[in-house]
Every structure is written in C-alpha cells, then in structure tokens.
Design an enzyme around this catalytic site. Structure first.
Site: not given
Ligand code: GRF
Length: 201
Positions: A16, A114
C-alpha cells in the site's frame, strides 16, 4: 451525478505504498478536492489495510477464498462498491481481475497504476517484480510508470499520464522497482487523481 468533491475508493492487495502516497497527497494539498471514502483489499494481511485504518479510512477485506465461487466473490465486491458509490475507483496494486460488470459500470471512472511505460512490460502475468526483471532483461535504458483507465483488457485502457525513470548500471529488479516507485509512481498517481478531481469541480 458527480459531487464537487471527488469521492474515491482505493483497491489494494499489498503493502500500500501507493495508497500512502494518495493519503499523503490529500493531507499535503497536492491532491485537491478529494476524499478516500473506502479501501478494499483482497488480502487480509495487506499492510495497506493498516495504513487505511491508521487514518480512519473504512477498510475491508473481500477475499476470493471466503466465497464459494468467483461469481459470489464478484458479487460481494460489486455490492460493497455500490454501497461506497465512489466517483472514481483507484487500483493501487490490486492483483485480482476486476469483475466485468464493475468495469462496465465504472468505465472512464476507474484508473490503475502500472510500473512501466505501457505498452512495454505489461499484460497478463506481468506485474510486481516481474515487470522490472523483464525491463532489465531487455536492456531498456528508460522505464517508468503509467496511470491508465481500466478496460476489459490487461493494462490496455486509455493512458492518462506517464513518467519516465532512467535505468542505472548495476540495477537489480529490486533497486529498479524502488526507483520507479519513488521517482514515478508515488508522484504520478496523486497527480492523476488531482487532475481528475479538478476536472470534476
Ligand atoms: C506498484 O508497483 C503498482 O504499480 C503495482 O503494484 C505495486 C503496488 O505496490 N500495480 P504498493 O502496494 O502500492 O506498495
């Protein structure tokens, strides 16, 4: 009808950090006119749920394993989303396929982040560290992050914002992942939400 304040629901699966960037962005005024009305996780152990609770944001886990079938899981997700009735759904590291009915209902009102410059290093099975492994394997010198609208495909919806990040000699998938987060994701997602919130005003 859209209200003047943009009500958003953030969907998460893991640590998160992107959710945190949105929480901080709102608190620090970089995201204007926006409030997070709910966080939904598919994973009860997601640290994202703790981050939400610490800030008093209603957070719930809806996990596929708690339902008898995919359809029941999808129904539960849709019911919860209907209760929250957001103006915008933000997928911030949500690793489960969105129910087709929800995609249709929120077309143009659901965005995803992404960690690459789409259309490179994206699509089915290309998520998390794999994105950065593939970028290093291919030898690109520039990667980055993309915020895009969600459609029925995997990472195929209209692109809203992109930010480039240089690859450095000696990068590992982990170091690249970290740099893409710090230099792109945590800036870009708040920017995209602010942009949509100001359009909504
Ligand atoms: C991030 O790299 C986002 O781009 C991808 O999943 C990851 C999530 O990380 N879709 P977090 O849970 O926000 O730390």
């Amino acid at each position: 009808m859209l209200s003047s304040m943009l009500n958003i629901v953030v969907m998460v699966s893991g640590s998160g950090t992107n959710l945190q960037a949105v929480i901080d962005g709102i608190r620090e005024g970089r995201i204007r006119n926006t409030r997070i009305t709910g966080v939904i996780s598919n994973n009860s152990n997601a640290y994202a749920l703790v981050r939400a609770e610490k800030c008093g944001i209603p957070a719930i886990c809806i996990a596929p394993k708690d339902y008898g079938s995919r359809e029941e899981f999808h129904r539960a997700l849709c019911v919860r989303m209907d209760e929250l009735n957001p103006d915008l759904v933000v997928l911030a590291g949500f690793l489960v396929k969105i129910p087709p009915a929800m995609i249709a209902q929120y077309r143009g009102r659901m965005i995803n982040i992404h960690p690459s410059l789409i259309p490179s290093f994206c699509g089915v099975g290309c998520y998390g560290l794999k994105v950065h492994e593939q970028a290093l394997e291919r030898g690109v010198k520039i990667t980055g992050a993309t915020v895009h609208y969600v459609d029925e495909g995997m990472d195929t919806g209209p692109i809203l914002l992109q930010k480039a990040v240089p690859v450095q000699d000696g990068d590992t998938p982990e170091s690249l992942q970290r740099r893409v987060m710090e230099e792109a994701e945590w800036i870009l997602l708040p920017q995209a939400i602010d942009m949509l919130a100001m359009r909504n005003k």
